[in-house]
Design a protein around this motif. Structure first.
Motif, short mmCIF file in Angstrom:
data_model
loop_
_atom_site.label_atom_id
_atom_site.label_comp_id
_atom_site.label_asym_id
_atom_site.label_seq_id
_atom_site.Cartn_x
_atom_site.Cartn_y
_atom_site.Cartn_z
N PRO A 595 0.80 -1.23 0.00
CA PRO A 595 0.00 0.00 0.00
C PRO A 595 0.83 1.27 0.00
N GLY A 596 2.12 1.18 -0.12
CA GLY A 596 2.94 2.39 -0.17
C GLY A 596 3.47 2.77 1.20
N PRO A 597 3.69 4.08 1.48
CA PRO A 597 3.35 5.23 0.62
C PRO A 597 4.29 5.38 -0.57
N ILE A 598 3.75 6.09 -1.61
CA ILE A 598 4.48 6.32 -2.85
C ILE A 598 4.71 7.81 -3.02
N ALA A 599 5.93 8.20 -3.38
CA ALA A 599 6.24 9.62 -3.62
C ALA A 599 5.83 9.98 -5.05
N VAL A 600 4.86 10.88 -5.20
CA VAL A 600 4.35 11.29 -6.51
C VAL A 600 4.24 12.81 -6.54
N SER A 601 4.75 13.42 -7.62
CA SER A 601 4.65 14.87 -7.74
C SER A 601 3.23 15.28 -8.08
N GLU A 602 2.89 16.51 -7.77
CA GLU A 602 1.56 17.01 -8.07
C GLU A 602 1.34 17.06 -9.58
N GLY A 603 0.06 16.86 -9.95
CA GLY A 603 -0.28 16.88 -11.36
C GLY A 603 -0.87 15.57 -11.82
N THR A 604 -1.04 15.45 -13.13
CA THR A 604 -1.63 14.24 -13.72
C THR A 604 -0.54 13.24 -14.06
N HIS A 605 -0.76 11.99 -13.66
CA HIS A 605 0.23 10.94 -13.89
C HIS A 605 -0.46 9.68 -14.40
N ARG A 606 0.33 8.89 -15.10
CA ARG A 606 -0.15 7.58 -15.53
C ARG A 606 0.23 6.56 -14.46
N LEU A 607 -0.77 5.86 -13.94
CA LEU A 607 -0.57 4.90 -12.86
C LEU A 607 -0.83 3.49 -13.38
N VAL A 608 0.15 2.62 -13.22
CA VAL A 608 0.01 1.22 -13.65
C VAL A 608 0.27 0.34 -12.43
N ILE A 609 -0.71 -0.54 -12.10
CA ILE A 609 -0.61 -1.43 -10.94
C ILE A 609 -0.77 -2.86 -11.44
N THR A 610 0.19 -3.71 -11.08
CA THR A 610 0.15 -5.11 -11.52
C THR A 610 0.19 -6.03 -10.30
N HIS A 611 -0.59 -7.12 -10.38
CA HIS A 611 -0.65 -8.14 -9.33
C HIS A 611 -0.80 -9.49 -10.01
N PRO A 612 -0.14 -10.55 -9.53
CA PRO A 612 -0.16 -11.85 -10.23
C PRO A 612 -1.56 -12.41 -10.46
N LEU A 613 -2.52 -12.11 -9.56
CA LEU A 613 -3.85 -12.69 -9.70
C LEU A 613 -4.87 -11.75 -10.33
N CYS A 614 -4.45 -10.52 -10.62
CA CYS A 614 -5.44 -9.50 -11.01
C CYS A 614 -5.18 -8.96 -12.41
N VAL A 615 -6.23 -8.36 -12.93
CA VAL A 615 -6.13 -7.62 -14.19
C VAL A 615 -5.35 -6.34 -13.93
N THR A 616 -4.39 -6.03 -14.80
CA THR A 616 -3.55 -4.85 -14.61
C THR A 616 -4.39 -3.58 -14.69
N VAL A 617 -4.15 -2.69 -13.74
CA VAL A 617 -4.81 -1.39 -13.74
C VAL A 617 -3.91 -0.39 -14.46
N ASP A 618 -4.44 0.31 -15.46
CA ASP A 618 -3.69 1.30 -16.21
C ASP A 618 -4.59 2.52 -16.38
N ARG A 619 -4.34 3.56 -15.60
CA ARG A 619 -5.23 4.72 -15.60
C ARG A 619 -4.45 5.98 -15.27
N TYR A 620 -5.09 7.11 -15.51
CA TYR A 620 -4.49 8.40 -15.17
C TYR A 620 -5.14 8.93 -13.89
N VAL A 621 -4.31 9.47 -13.02
CA VAL A 621 -4.80 10.04 -11.76
C VAL A 621 -4.22 11.44 -11.61
N LYS A 622 -4.96 12.29 -10.92
CA LYS A 622 -4.50 13.64 -10.65
C LYS A 622 -4.17 13.76 -9.18
N VAL A 623 -2.92 14.04 -8.90
CA VAL A 623 -2.45 14.14 -7.52
C VAL A 623 -2.50 15.60 -7.10
#
Length: 703
Positions: A595-623
């Motif tokens: 669960p982190g924490p993850i250091a991310v700069s402010e603004g819009t970023h592309r977030l990709v999360i992978t897990h062996p049992l799950c469908v990969t999440v690939d989305r944009y988030v605004k921090v």
């Protein structure tokens, strides 16, 4: 006796007239016109041959003389750059001699191969009918029995004007000409020479003058250049087919007419403002006496159009008298401004670009360009940029950055080359920003070799084969701060050279020269974009926020199993699940796990999360500055769901209050072990009392 009749049927629109005139005035460049040798149809030649060798010889003399006269008349008109297409063999022979090694090729007056001037228009004249009539009669007169000879030459031809750039017929016209002379030979006199030879020259001259007049009226219509008290001066001189007494309509051009279905320009309206007759012909211009004028002509715009006759109410001897009304102002479409061309960099441009740092990525998608030639393209790009004050990231450093960043995101699971992976990353805005940050680049230049087109043309009549190479490359300049395209375009380079008809192997030296040419074009464009101030430095990752990323398994729960009086009992409560230790990539860079924490700069970023049992999440988030946590739902993949269902089927038969038997306890323990090994945990964010008072199977087994 001399009689000549000319009938012209011209199918050109006034729009073409106006466009040709406007273009010529704007560019101060004469349109270039090629004139093909005048020919006769096979049927005409066959008939002339059947009438005797003398008739065929006369026809051939007329064709050759009219051909020379037509080129001469068009040249003297001053309205065109004339290309004598029939003399191409002589021109090529002269070029071959001057490129034989005997001449100084640095001399600016030395001809160079493949540098012939192109032409927009071509005119062809084909004789479709010809007749030579020769009659004689002996008539008694005061001098005795005199011999009267009547010689007539009749010609009919079709003239066509082509727009070579579009391959379309611009104008057609038919020309009929009849030339007749009468001669008298007194009985007993001796006459030297041939009247027929004189007639041939005159007939050819007049025929060429008629053709010249039609071509001029089509491509460069006569315009008023001056006006004084009823006399109109217009830009037609000798050798343009004019003769004193010719009638002209005086017209002011109007608005353009557009076809509502095709959008094509069909011509333009025009207003007749009067009529005039030619009164004087000078070498460079002519004068016409106005017969009737409704208003004064507009100098530089009013057109003089040939007319067969005057309206019935007018007399050719009449003259218009002033004062004349001022010219009417017509709303004519303003020509579109030419596309803005990139200006050559100034000395200050180089100074302005010294703060720019550019990372160069090169790819090759042209199958006919060997992959090892990419280095030539890349080196020329870097050389052009460096020579103009732009700092360039080394090629090896660029490829190292691609290798370190390209394992995830758009390139996950691929075995492509670094060049291919780089191009895929650059197609993604956030990945491009990550690359720029990694390299400390102000901008990213992505250049691709798109195609190499090789055309081999053999011209048997010229006994030569020419290879024509055209190499095209595209480029995009991305801003390092946001990954947005700042500039881009296409670069084309062309080279032609003589070769053998069996030309098949790609000439690598020619390809290298074309690559250098394209690279130089792109480099200069990048220099101008850099000097314009549109590039901004990439933002530093130092200004970041600590964000906790929680991945919740969507619609996934387990029943509460707690120990009551020494037995494990099923409760009515359920617990949601989370996928912990999922790998997190931000803008193509692996930055940690959930669960982190993850250091991310402010603004819009592309977030990709992978897990062996799950469908990969690939989305944009605004921090934002107030964000502390981020909950991301995940779903099991097909394989993950199959593994989960095989281990959790025993839940379906369990009811609230049921006591787990030994076999069910074994299955529950096996599921807990699977969850522990797969990093699936209980979501405790909304659970306050799990494991308090009564032991929980999941807490003890997983933790």
């Amino acid at each position: 006796m001399h009689r000549r009749t000319v009938t012209g049927i011209i199918l050109a629109s006034f729009l073409a007239f106006a466009a040709a005139s406007v273009a010529q005035a704007q560019t101060a460049t004469k349109p270039r016109l090629a004139v093909q040798s005048i020919t006769a149809t096979p049927a005409v030649m066959a008939r002339a041959a059947g009438d005797g060798s003398g008739v065929k010889n006369v026809l051939e003399q007329i064709l050759q003389a009219a051909d020379s006269d037509l080129v001469d008349s068009l040249h003297k008109s001053g309205r065109f750059e004339v290309v004598a297409a029939g003399d191409i063999q002589s021109v090529l022979a002269a070029q071959d001699v001057q490129n034989s090694g005997l001449y100084d090729t640095s001399d600016p007056q030395t001809a160079h191969a493949f540098k012939l001037a192109g032409f927009k228009y071509i005119a062809t004249v084909t004789v479709t009918s010809f007749q030579l009539i020769d009659r004689a009669a002996v008539i008694p007169d005061a001098m005795g029995n005199s011999t009267y000879t009547y010689e007539t030459i009749q010609l009919g031809a079709t003239l066509k004007i082509y727009d070579v750039t579009r391959g379309t017929v611009l104008d057609t016209a038919s020309v009929t000409s009849e030339y007749q002379e009468e001669t008298r030979k007194i009985e007993g006199s001796v006459q030297e020479g041939s009247f027929s030879n004189r007639m041939i020259g005159l007939a050819a001259r007049d025929f060429a003058a008629d053709a010249t007049r039609i071509i001029l009226d089509s491509l460069a219509p006569a315009k008023v250049i001056g006006f004084n008290n009823g006399t109109i001066f217009f830009n037609r001189g000798v050798s343009t087919g004019l003769k004193v007494g010719d009638i002209y309509e005086v017209r002011d051009p109007g608005t353009v007419m557009i076809d509502p279905e095709t959008g094509a320009a069909l011509g333009s309206t025009s207003d007749i403002i009067g009529w005039a007759t030619v009164s004087s012909i000078a070498p460079k211009y002519s004068e016409a006496a106005a017969i009737e004028l409704f208003r004064a002509p507009n100098i530089g715009h009013t057109i003089m159009r040939p007319a067969a006759t005057l309206p019935p109410h007018l007399d050719a001897s009449a003259r218009a008298h002033g004062p004349f009304a001022p010219p009417a102002r017509h709303a004519s479409p303003s020509p579109a401004p030419p596309p803005a061309a990139r200006s050559a960099p100034t000395p200050n441009d180089a100074t302005a670009s010294r703060d720019s740092v550019v990372a160069v990525f090169v790819a090759n998608t042209a199958p006919d360009v060997p992959s090892d030639r990419v280095a030539v393209f890349d080196a020329q790009l870097r050389s052009t940029l460096s020579a103009n004050g732009i700092r360039v990231v080394s090629r090896q450093e660029v490829l190292n950055a691609v290798s370190s960043l390209a394992a995830d995101g758009t390139n996950a699971g691929t075995d492509d080359s670094d060049e291919t992976r780089a191009q895929r990353m650059l197609s993604d805005q956030s990945s491009a920003v990550a690359l720029a940050k990694q390299l400390g680049a102000t901008a990213i230049l992505s250049a691709t070799i798109n195609s190499l087109v090789v055309d081999v043309t053999t011209t048997p009549s010229l006994d030569r084969t020419v290879a024509d190479y055209t190499l095209s490359a595209s480029w995009t300049l991305l801003n390092g701060s946001d990954g947005i395209s700042v500039d881009g375009g296409l670069a084309d380079a062309n080279e032609r050279f003589r070769t053998s008809p069996e030309h098949k192997r790609i000439e690598i030296n020619a390809v290298d020269r074309l690559l250098r040419n394209d690279a130089t074009q792109i480099g200069k464009a990048v220099l101008q974009a850099s000097a314009s101030g549109r590039l901004t430095p990439s933002k530093s990752i130092a200004t970041h926020r600590e964000v906790r990323i929680e991945t919740v398994l969507e619609n996934m729960t387990v029943p509460e199993i707690k120990q009551v009086d020494g037995t494990w009992t099923v409760s009515a409560n359920t617990y949601p699940l989370t996928a912990s230790d999922a790998m997190v990539s931000v803008d193509g860079m692996l930055v940690g796990s959930t669960p982190g924490p993850i250091a991310v700069s402010e603004g819009t970023h592309r977030l990709v999360i992978t897990h062996p049992l799950c469908v990969t999440v690939d989305r944009y988030v605004k921090v934002g500055d107030l964000m502390g946590s981020l909950r991301i739902p995940m779903t099991l993949s097909a394989s993950g769901r199959d593994q989960w269902e095989r281990r959790s089927q025993f839940f379906e038969s369990l009811k609230n209050g049921a006591v787990l038997r030994a076999t069910e306890m074994e299955k529950a323990a096996a599921l807990a072990e699977f969850m522990k090994n797969s990093s699936i945990t209980i979501d405790t964010s909304n659970v306050q009392n799990i494991g308090i008072g009564q032991p929980s199977l999941w807490v003890e087994a997983i933790d």
